[in-house]
Design a protein around this motif. Sequence first.
Motif, PDB file in Angstrom:
ATOM      1  N   MET A  42      50.692  -5.520  49.952  1.00  0.00           N
ATOM      2  CA  MET A  42      49.791  -6.500  49.344  1.00  0.00           C
ATOM      3  C   MET A  42      48.628  -5.810  48.646  1.00  0.00           C
ATOM      4  O   MET A  42      48.264  -6.157  47.519  1.00  0.00           O
ATOM      5  CB  MET A  42      49.249  -7.453  50.415  1.00  0.00           C
ATOM      6  CG  MET A  42      50.260  -8.434  50.954  1.00  0.00           C
ATOM      7  SD  MET A  42      49.648  -9.363  52.377  1.00  0.00           S
ATOM      8  CE  MET A  42      48.194 -10.120  51.709  1.00  0.00           C
ATOM      9  N   GLU A  43      48.043  -4.832  49.323  1.00  0.00           N
ATOM     10  CA  GLU A  43      46.891  -4.136  48.753  1.00  0.00           C
ATOM     11  C   GLU A  43      47.273  -3.325  47.523  1.00  0.00           C
ATOM     12  O   GLU A  43      46.514  -3.262  46.553  1.00  0.00           O
ATOM     13  CB  GLU A  43      46.233  -3.276  49.822  1.00  0.00           C
ATOM     14  CG  GLU A  43      45.545  -4.130  50.884  1.00  0.00           C
ATOM     15  CD  GLU A  43      45.129  -3.386  52.131  1.00  0.00           C
ATOM     16  OE1 GLU A  43      45.660  -2.279  52.390  1.00  0.00           O
ATOM     17  OE2 GLU A  43      44.267  -3.912  52.851  1.00  0.00           O
ATOM     18  N   VAL A  49      42.302  -7.805  48.075  1.00  0.00           N
ATOM     19  CA  VAL A  49      42.881  -8.653  49.116  1.00  0.00           C
ATOM     20  C   VAL A  49      41.800  -8.913  50.157  1.00  0.00           C
ATOM     21  O   VAL A  49      41.076  -8.005  50.548  1.00  0.00           O
ATOM     22  CB  VAL A  49      44.103  -7.972  49.785  1.00  0.00           C
ATOM     23  CG1 VAL A  49      44.686  -8.848  50.865  1.00  0.00           C
ATOM     24  CG2 VAL A  49      45.147  -7.603  48.755  1.00  0.00           C
TER      25      VAL A  49
END
Length: 79
Positions: A42-43, A49
């Motif tokens: 995700m990062e 995030v």
Amino acid sequence: MATSKTDLLVERGLAPDRLDDSAAVRDWLREKLGLHNLLQAMELEFGKVRFFCTAAMTTTDDHRVHGSIAPFVDWCLNF
């Protein structure tokens, strides 16, 4: 990333120590839940995030939206 059902996690003693601290929620997700690879992906993919614990319910005394929703919605609308 929003972790929902926080009310149930708190009730059962499974929630992170600091519900209002993105870094604490991130550490909890990585260390306690073993989501290191997901968070890393995700990062890398999204860059910015933030981590939230939310409860989609009303308060018992005045039937208002749970206090954890406002910071999440504010961040989404200002992103």
